[in-house]
Design a protein around this motif. Sequence first.
Motif, PDB file in Angstrom:
ATOM      1  N   LYS A  75       0.862  -1.179   0.000  1.00  0.00           N
ATOM      2  CA  LYS A  75       0.000   0.000   0.000  1.00  0.00           C
ATOM      3  C   LYS A  75       0.895   1.224   0.000  1.00  0.00           C
ATOM      4  CE  LYS A  75      -3.656   2.372   2.473  1.00  0.00           C
ATOM      5  NZ  LYS A  75      -4.668   2.642   1.464  1.00  0.00           N
ATOM      6  N   ALA A 120      -3.670  -5.709   8.239  1.00  0.00           N
ATOM      7  CA  ALA A 120      -5.096  -5.467   8.021  1.00  0.00           C
ATOM      8  C   ALA A 120      -5.792  -6.749   7.598  1.00  0.00           C
ATOM      9  CB  ALA A 120      -5.278  -4.408   6.944  1.00  0.00           C
ATOM     10  N   GLY A 123     -11.919  -4.671   9.616  1.00  0.00           N
ATOM     11  CA  GLY A 123     -12.188  -4.064  10.924  1.00  0.00           C
ATOM     12  C   GLY A 123     -11.059  -3.209  11.456  1.00  0.00           C
ATOM     13  N   THR A 124     -10.295  -2.582  10.561  1.00  0.00           N
ATOM     14  CA  THR A 124      -9.183  -1.767  11.083  1.00  0.00           C
ATOM     15  C   THR A 124      -9.702  -0.503  11.758  1.00  0.00           C
ATOM     16  OG1 THR A 124      -8.836  -0.611   8.987  1.00  0.00           O
ATOM     17  CG2 THR A 124      -7.557  -2.619   9.342  1.00  0.00           C
ATOM     18  N   ASP A 179     -15.934  -9.642   4.955  1.00  0.00           N
ATOM     19  CA  ASP A 179     -16.234  -8.250   4.619  1.00  0.00           C
ATOM     20  C   ASP A 179     -16.317  -8.075   3.100  1.00  0.00           C
ATOM     21  OD1 ASP A 179     -15.893  -5.227   5.848  1.00  0.00           O
ATOM     22  OD2 ASP A 179     -14.989  -5.403   3.865  1.00  0.00           O
TER      23      ASP A 179
HETATM   24  N1  UDP Z   1      -7.997  -3.261   2.559  1.00  0.00           N
HETATM   25  C1  UDP Z   1      -6.769  -3.410   1.938  1.00  0.00           C
HETATM   26  N2  UDP Z   1      -6.196  -2.342   1.307  1.00  0.00           N
HETATM   27  C2  UDP Z   1      -6.810  -1.117   1.267  1.00  0.00           C
HETATM   28  C3  UDP Z   1      -8.052  -0.971   1.903  1.00  0.00           C
HETATM   29  C4  UDP Z   1      -8.628  -2.067   2.544  1.00  0.00           C
HETATM   30  O1  UDP Z   1      -6.194  -4.492   1.976  1.00  0.00           O
HETATM   31  O2  UDP Z   1      -6.258  -0.167   0.688  1.00  0.00           O
HETATM   32  C5  UDP Z   1      -8.585  -4.429   3.242  1.00  0.00           C
HETATM   33  C6  UDP Z   1      -8.112  -4.500   4.695  1.00  0.00           C
HETATM   34  O3  UDP Z   1      -7.989  -5.859   5.086  1.00  0.00           O
HETATM   35  C7  UDP Z   1      -9.246  -3.843   5.426  1.00  0.00           C
HETATM   36  C8  UDP Z   1     -10.403  -4.419   4.630  1.00  0.00           C
HETATM   37  O4  UDP Z   1      -9.982  -4.346   3.290  1.00  0.00           O
HETATM   38  O5  UDP Z   1      -9.274  -4.180   6.805  1.00  0.00           O
HETATM   39  C9  UDP Z   1     -11.719  -3.694   4.789  1.00  0.00           C
HETATM   40  O6  UDP Z   1     -11.549  -2.342   4.479  1.00  0.00           O
HETATM   41  P1  UDP Z   1     -12.624  -1.263   4.865  1.00  0.00           P
HETATM   42  O7  UDP Z   1     -12.373  -0.051   4.023  1.00  0.00           O
HETATM   43  O8  UDP Z   1     -13.980  -1.868   4.884  1.00  0.00           O
HETATM   44  O9  UDP Z   1     -12.223  -0.825   6.364  1.00  0.00           O
HETATM   45  P2  UDP Z   1     -12.009  -1.646   7.714  1.00  0.00           P
HETATM   46  O10 UDP Z   1     -12.924  -2.855   7.696  1.00  0.00           O
HETATM   47  O11 UDP Z   1     -10.559  -2.042   7.760  1.00  0.00           O
HETATM   48  O12 UDP Z   1     -12.361  -0.686   8.802  1.00  0.00           O
END
Ligand code: UDP
Length: 237
Positions: A75, A120, A123-124, A179
Amino acid sequence: MLRTDGRTPDALRKVDITVDFTETTGGSVLINWGKTRVICTALLEEGTMPFLKDTGKGWLTAEYAMLPSSTGGRKKRETLKPDGRSTEIKRLIGRALRQAVDFEALGEKTIWIDCDVIQADGGTRTASITGAYVALALGIKKWMKQGLLQKNPLIHQIAAVSVGINGDTPMLDLCYREDSSAEVDMNLVMDESGAFIEIQGTGEGRAFTADELAQLLSLGKKGIAALMEKQNEAING
Ligand code: UDP
């Protein structure tokens, strides 16, 4: 129905909070939430936001980032400006944690919350908020002891969890695999009384009914109560 990792629909992943993870700031924790891992810190600075100058009130603001190696592939490091998703998440973290603080009691000071995702797996943002509350509470304890704060400004306990619908099953605390295939995806932020601070919910694959929403809120409420016990154990040792 069992989940991708064998959990029942109402089960949280294993949550583990290591306190005082670093020593250079007020409060610092590493939250391991399933495979999601986030470092959350709280730091106190003299001075408030320009729009609050001479009001006697302080502020709390948050930053969030996923480190380059926190996910599959690299990333891009957010050196200059957070991307749209990180901006949305840092504002959510700030709004959530501001509900924990009495800004008159804080005085003209600023609390910085920093959440850095080292791994990640879904749920971060909820791990960031839940961990950051612990860092905040520990920081406030330390700042009171050091005489940097005269009055305890902590007025509410805050935690967050995700819920969603996969197949037709409402479930608590989605990992990335769940998710990414969820029909409905929702993040809940609540305080210790069970009142809601924020609900982010989307019917990504299909619309959801009021009855399903009630089931999701009820799952979330149970999850948050369990998370708050973990937070208190971490704070009180
Ligand atoms: N994710 C990723 N790269 C990104 C954005 C998201 O790998 O640039 C993955 C990561 O595992 C993250 C999940 O997708 O936890 C879900 O992302 P979301 O935007 O729904 O937020 P989060 O659940 O982490 O709060």
